[in-house]
Scaffold this active site. Structure first.
Site, PDB file in Angstrom:
ATOM      1  N   CYS A  70      21.759  14.692  17.817  1.00 38.16           N
ATOM      2  CA  CYS A  70      22.292  13.936  18.959  1.00 38.16           C
ATOM      3  C   CYS A  70      21.231  13.007  19.546  1.00 38.16           C
ATOM      4  O   CYS A  70      21.512  11.854  19.881  1.00 38.16           O
ATOM      5  CB  CYS A  70      22.814  14.882  20.036  1.00 38.16           C
ATOM      6  SG  CYS A  70      24.156  15.958  19.488  1.00 38.16           S
ATOM      7  N   ARG A 152      31.338  15.239  16.504  1.00 37.31           N
ATOM      8  CA  ARG A 152      30.878  13.852  16.609  1.00 37.31           C
ATOM      9  C   ARG A 152      32.065  12.921  16.376  1.00 37.31           C
ATOM     10  O   ARG A 152      32.414  12.620  15.236  1.00 37.31           O
ATOM     11  CB  ARG A 152      29.771  13.582  15.598  1.00 37.31           C
ATOM     12  CG  ARG A 152      28.585  14.506  15.766  1.00 37.31           C
ATOM     13  CD  ARG A 152      27.421  14.176  14.842  1.00 37.31           C
ATOM     14  NE  ARG A 152      26.472  15.275  14.868  1.00 37.31           N
ATOM     15  CZ  ARG A 152      25.602  15.491  15.858  1.00 37.31           C
ATOM     16  NH1 ARG A 152      25.564  14.651  16.878  1.00 37.31           N
ATOM     17  NH2 ARG A 152      24.786  16.525  15.839  1.00 37.31           N
TER      18      ARG A 152
END
Length: 237
Positions: A70, A152
């Site tokens: 991330c 995601r």
């Protein structure tokens, strides 16, 4: 009979509530309007997509703050912020972490020297979805993977707030930010010229026509049109 009907009604109501609690709701799809919501972010309260006006919008979810993949994604998006600005594109990054955690993570990322580029300013808003409202509405919670974190997800939304692209990635695979940029350029090119883009298309490449032009148009000099097959007509922009 009345008692039986009442019991069946109660069971149906419980089933509906359980389905909603488990996030078993229909997600928005390509061609539909992006559902609106209001969230608190590191840039203040945002009403999405309204507050982003006539820009192209990218709703970009991630599993958790202070995690390796991330962090690399947010730094890459921030590094390319000027390029997305030129494309009139704004990002909203979202996870179920708290706003305080977002703020701490943002500060930590801005101190990093990632890939030797030096510190990068994180201007994109990081949104907190602690109640899972947005995550469930946009189908970002995949129970088979995890029920506590968002996968995601990428939703690319046009200036009319219509969803144009949806991408999902597993937690262990980072997104290609260059490909997201390429997709936005392709979508903008299609919208402007009423054409299609072929496989592996890059900005400046030839494009595809939806239908074969008339013989008169095909015979015009310097029209930039050429035929690979009767069902595959290219044009130079």
């Amino acid at each position: 009979m009345k008692g039986t009907s009442l019991i069946l009604g109660l069971l149906l109501l419980v089933t509906i509530i359980q389905a909603q609690d488990n996030g078993n709701t229909r997600i928005p799809v390509i061609g539909e309007k992006a559902p609106s919501f209001t969230v608190q972010t590191t840039n203040g309260k945002i009403n999405f997509p309204k507050d982003f006006g006539s820009s192209w919008k990218v709703l970009f979810s991630h599993p958790a703050d202070f995690t390796t993949v991330c962090t690399s994604e947010i730094l890459e998006v921030s590094f390319m912020q000027d390029e997305f600005d030129k494309l009139n594109t704004k990002f909203l990054v979202l996870s179920v972490d708290s706003l305080d955690t977002h703020t701490s993570w943002k500060k930590a990322m801005e101190d990093l020297n990632y890939k030797g580029r030096g510190p990068v300013k994180i201007n994109i808003p990081l949104a907190s979805d602690r109640n899972y409202i947005v995550s469930k509405e946009y189908g970002m919670i995949h129970e088979a993977s995890t029920s506590k974190k968002t996968v995601r997800a990428v939703f690319i939304i046009d200036p009319d707030n219509t969803i144009q692209t949806i991408l999902y990635y597993p937690m262990s695979v980072g997104r290609n930010i260059d490909e997201i940029k390429r997709t936005i350029i392709a979508l903008q090119t299609v919208a402007k010229n009423d054409i299609s883009t072929p496989a592996n298309w890059q900005q400046g490449n030839d494009v595809l026509l939806h239908v074969k032009p008339s013989a008169a148009d095909m015979s015009k000099p310097d029209n930039g049109i050429y035929e690979v097959a009767w069902f595959m007509i290219y044009k130079k922009l």
